[in-house]
Design an enzyme around this catalytic site. Structure first.
Site, mmCIF file in Angstrom:
data_model
loop_
_atom_site.group_PDB
_atom_site.id
_atom_site.type_symbol
_atom_site.label_atom_id
_atom_site.label_comp_id
_atom_site.label_asym_id
_atom_site.label_seq_id
_atom_site.Cartn_x
_atom_site.Cartn_y
_atom_site.Cartn_z
ATOM 1 N N GLU A 58 19.023 31.204 -53.280
ATOM 2 C CA GLU A 58 17.818 31.394 -52.466
ATOM 3 C C GLU A 58 16.712 31.981 -53.331
ATOM 4 O O GLU A 58 15.550 31.661 -53.177
ATOM 5 C CB GLU A 58 18.119 32.322 -51.285
ATOM 6 C CG GLU A 58 16.918 32.477 -50.371
ATOM 7 C CD GLU A 58 17.088 33.548 -49.301
ATOM 8 O OE1 GLU A 58 18.004 33.413 -48.478
ATOM 9 O OE2 GLU A 58 16.303 34.511 -49.311
ATOM 10 N N ARG A 79 15.168 27.993 -44.808
ATOM 11 C CA ARG A 79 14.568 28.661 -45.975
ATOM 12 C C ARG A 79 13.647 27.746 -46.788
ATOM 13 O O ARG A 79 13.521 27.891 -47.995
ATOM 14 C CB ARG A 79 15.641 29.254 -46.899
ATOM 15 C CG ARG A 79 16.482 30.325 -46.259
ATOM 16 C CD ARG A 79 15.673 31.566 -45.898
ATOM 17 N NE ARG A 79 16.475 32.443 -45.049
ATOM 18 C CZ ARG A 79 16.494 32.383 -43.720
ATOM 19 N NH1 ARG A 79 15.715 31.540 -43.060
ATOM 20 N NH2 ARG A 79 17.250 33.184 -43.014
ATOM 21 N N CYS A 83 18.880 38.574 -50.119
ATOM 22 C CA CYS A 83 20.017 37.647 -50.269
ATOM 23 C C CYS A 83 19.786 36.751 -51.483
ATOM 24 O O CYS A 83 18.693 36.214 -51.672
ATOM 25 C CB CYS A 83 20.171 36.789 -49.024
ATOM 26 S SG CYS A 83 20.891 37.696 -47.649
HETATM 27 N N1 EPU Z 1 29.503 39.212 -44.048
HETATM 28 C C1 EPU Z 1 30.649 39.575 -44.689
HETATM 29 N N2 EPU Z 1 30.559 40.254 -45.858
HETATM 30 C C2 EPU Z 1 29.393 40.573 -46.411
HETATM 31 C C3 EPU Z 1 28.193 40.193 -45.767
HETATM 32 C C4 EPU Z 1 28.286 39.501 -44.578
HETATM 33 O O1 EPU Z 1 31.741 39.290 -44.221
HETATM 34 O O2 EPU Z 1 29.398 41.218 -47.475
HETATM 35 C C5 EPU Z 1 29.582 38.507 -42.772
HETATM 36 C C6 EPU Z 1 29.031 39.372 -41.653
HETATM 37 O O3 EPU Z 1 30.010 40.239 -41.132
HETATM 38 C C7 EPU Z 1 28.601 38.329 -40.640
HETATM 39 C C8 EPU Z 1 28.170 37.153 -41.522
HETATM 40 O O4 EPU Z 1 28.754 37.365 -42.790
HETATM 41 O O5 EPU Z 1 29.680 37.924 -39.851
HETATM 42 C C9 EPU Z 1 26.650 37.039 -41.647
HETATM 43 O O6 EPU Z 1 26.138 38.240 -42.234
HETATM 44 P P1 EPU Z 1 24.717 38.852 -41.835
HETATM 45 O O7 EPU Z 1 24.639 39.056 -40.372
HETATM 46 O O8 EPU Z 1 24.493 40.028 -42.717
HETATM 47 O O9 EPU Z 1 23.691 37.732 -42.141
HETATM 48 P P2 EPU Z 1 23.507 36.816 -43.440
HETATM 49 O O10 EPU Z 1 23.697 35.414 -42.985
HETATM 50 O O11 EPU Z 1 24.325 37.287 -44.570
HETATM 51 C C10 EPU Z 1 20.952 36.413 -43.031
HETATM 52 C C11 EPU Z 1 19.774 36.264 -43.951
HETATM 53 C C12 EPU Z 1 19.218 37.635 -44.327
HETATM 54 C C13 EPU Z 1 18.845 38.373 -43.056
HETATM 55 C C14 EPU Z 1 20.116 38.507 -42.199
HETATM 56 C C15 EPU Z 1 19.848 39.284 -40.899
HETATM 57 C C16 EPU Z 1 20.215 34.313 -45.347
HETATM 58 C C17 EPU Z 1 20.645 33.832 -46.675
HETATM 59 N N3 EPU Z 1 20.206 35.617 -45.185
HETATM 60 O O12 EPU Z 1 21.983 37.084 -43.779
HETATM 61 O O13 EPU Z 1 18.045 37.407 -45.072
HETATM 62 O O14 EPU Z 1 18.320 39.642 -43.337
HETATM 63 O O15 EPU Z 1 20.600 37.188 -41.884
HETATM 64 O O16 EPU Z 1 20.071 38.581 -39.770
HETATM 65 O O17 EPU Z 1 19.875 33.509 -44.467
HETATM 66 C C18 EPU Z 1 17.188 37.198 -47.282
HETATM 67 O O18 EPU Z 1 16.991 36.012 -46.998
HETATM 68 O O19 EPU Z 1 16.847 37.699 -48.360
HETATM 69 C C19 EPU Z 1 17.870 38.003 -46.296
HETATM 70 C C20 EPU Z 1 18.274 39.231 -46.560
#
Ligand code: EPU
Length: 335
Positions: A329, A210, A259
């Site tokens: 972020e 990021r 996020c």
């Molecule tokens: N999870 C939970 N509870 C929640 C949310 C997530 O347990 O409320 C768990 C999910 O089940 C999964 C893990 O956390 O096992 C990761 O969740 P997710 O796949 O939604 O990905 P993330 O790491 O939370 C990242 C990016 C997002 C992007 C998604 C899609 C960051 C900070 N965020 O989210 O980017 O859309 O991957 O792959 O890196 C953004 O940067 O604004 C953003 C939305």
């Protein structure tokens, strides 16, 4: 709002590469820019007391004393040269999709990057089934992805559904678990601190999760990408799959900034916040999303103060419960 220039936290909102803190006491107040520059710079539209809520995806933010919309790249570079010489506190605004702006009025100059750098999208052959594409920083990311799809340019599908501009996505090195914008980057076109146009090769940049690691004060003007020739239908299918997954796991329909926190190394911020029982936690109309705990949504009339209080509450709880310091972020503008 009374602000101390030395303490002012000028967030490096997209697509500016670093914090810009004018020298204390020597800078001209932004409210004086109108008189000084509105006649001189004909190709810049200046607006007084423009509410930032109209320019952020959170739909919050009070008025800024001067809001400037350059109509061309030359007007943008001319404006930035003037405001830097005058030491005017200013921030560059991309798509406003990753910032939290304060509720009250701010004596600040906000420079909107589009439409100045929006039009330029060019393709060149790079041999071996690859193409180079250039996109202006002010172009909407989704518009650029649509252009790539139509022209059979694959490689950036992982960004489907991310809001904001190409410039903002570059500064933030936007991405998902499937990849990030810097994966396809060749070089970035910037206006450096001294107002010189330069190209920074990907290898020169300390790219990280990021962050593109741009030098302080750089403003992104555009990016050059290396993309693979691919059938538009195949690109469309990959984007549709990514959009479908996003819809399943991320909130839709309420204003937000995506996020809120970066994922701590080896962990998921969303999972930690959910484990702390914070889903649905509310301050005013700001709510930790029930669908994805790393999102804060504006359920109607949230104020920046509500969102900030909720962010601090989440940070405290995660620190106390798991000993983890969450890193934001989203960028905070002049709190
Ligand atoms: N999870 C939970 N509870 C929640 C949310 C997530 O347990 O409320 C768990 C999910 O089940 C999964 C893990 O956390 O096992 C990761 O969740 P997710 O796949 O939604 O990905 P993330 O790491 O939370 C990242 C990016 C997002 C992007 C998604 C899609 C960051 C900070 N965020 O989210 O980017 O859309 O991957 O792959 O890196 C953004 O940067 O604004 C953003 C939305």
């Amino acid at each position: 709002m009374e602000m101390n220039l030395q303490e002012r936290r000028l967030a490096d909102t997209a697509p500016s590469g670093g914090r810009e803190v004018p020298p204390a006491g020597t800078g001209m107040p932004a409210s004086a820019v109108w008189d000084r520059l509105s006649v001189k710079l004909q190709d810049v539209e200046f607006r007084r007391d423009e509410p930032l809520a109209a320019h952020t995806t959170f739909r919050v933010g009070g008025p800024v004393s001067c809001f400037a919309v350059p109509r061309t790249e030359e007007a943008l570079t001319g404006l930035l040269r003037e405001v830097r010489e005058l030491g005017v506190p200013h921030v560059i605004l991309g798509g406003g999709s990753n910032i939290l702006a304060p509720d009250g009025p701010s004596d600040l100059l906000v420079v909107k990057l589009s439409p100045a750098c929006s039009g330029a999208v060019r393709i060149e052959d790079a041999g071996e089934g690859r193409k180079r594409a250039y996109a202006g920083a002010g172009a909407g990311l989704s518009g650029f992805l649509g252009f790539c799809r139509k022209n059979g340019l694959g490689g950036l599908e992982c960004l489907a559904g991310i809001p904001g501009t190409v410039g903002g996505a570059l500064v933030m090195n936007a991405g998902t678990r499937d990849g990030c914008i810097s994966d396809a980057l060749i070089k970035v076109d910037v206006l450096d601190r001294e107002g010189e146009r330069r190209e920074l090769e990907k290898a020169e940049l300390p790219i990280a999760y990021r962050s593109l690691g741009l030098p302080e004060g750089c403003v992104v003007m555009g990016g050059h990408f290396l993309l693979e020739e691919s059938a538009p239908s195949a690109i469309e299918a990959r984007m549709a799959d990514i959009l479908r997954r996003r819809k399943l796991s991320q909130p839709q329909g309420f204003p937000s900034a995506g996020c809120v926190f970066k994922n701590p190394p080896g962990q998921s911020a969303g999972a930690l916040i959910e484990r702390a029982g914070l889903k649905g936690c509310r301050m005013g109309d700001a709510e930790v999303s029930e669908k994805h705990a790393n999102w804060i949504v504006n359920r109607g009339n949230a104020r920046a103060e509500d969102i900030l209080a909720l962010i601090r509450h989440v940070e405290d709880r995660i620190r106390r419960e798991f000993g983890v310091s969450l890193e934001r972020e989203i960028r905070m503008l002049t709190f």
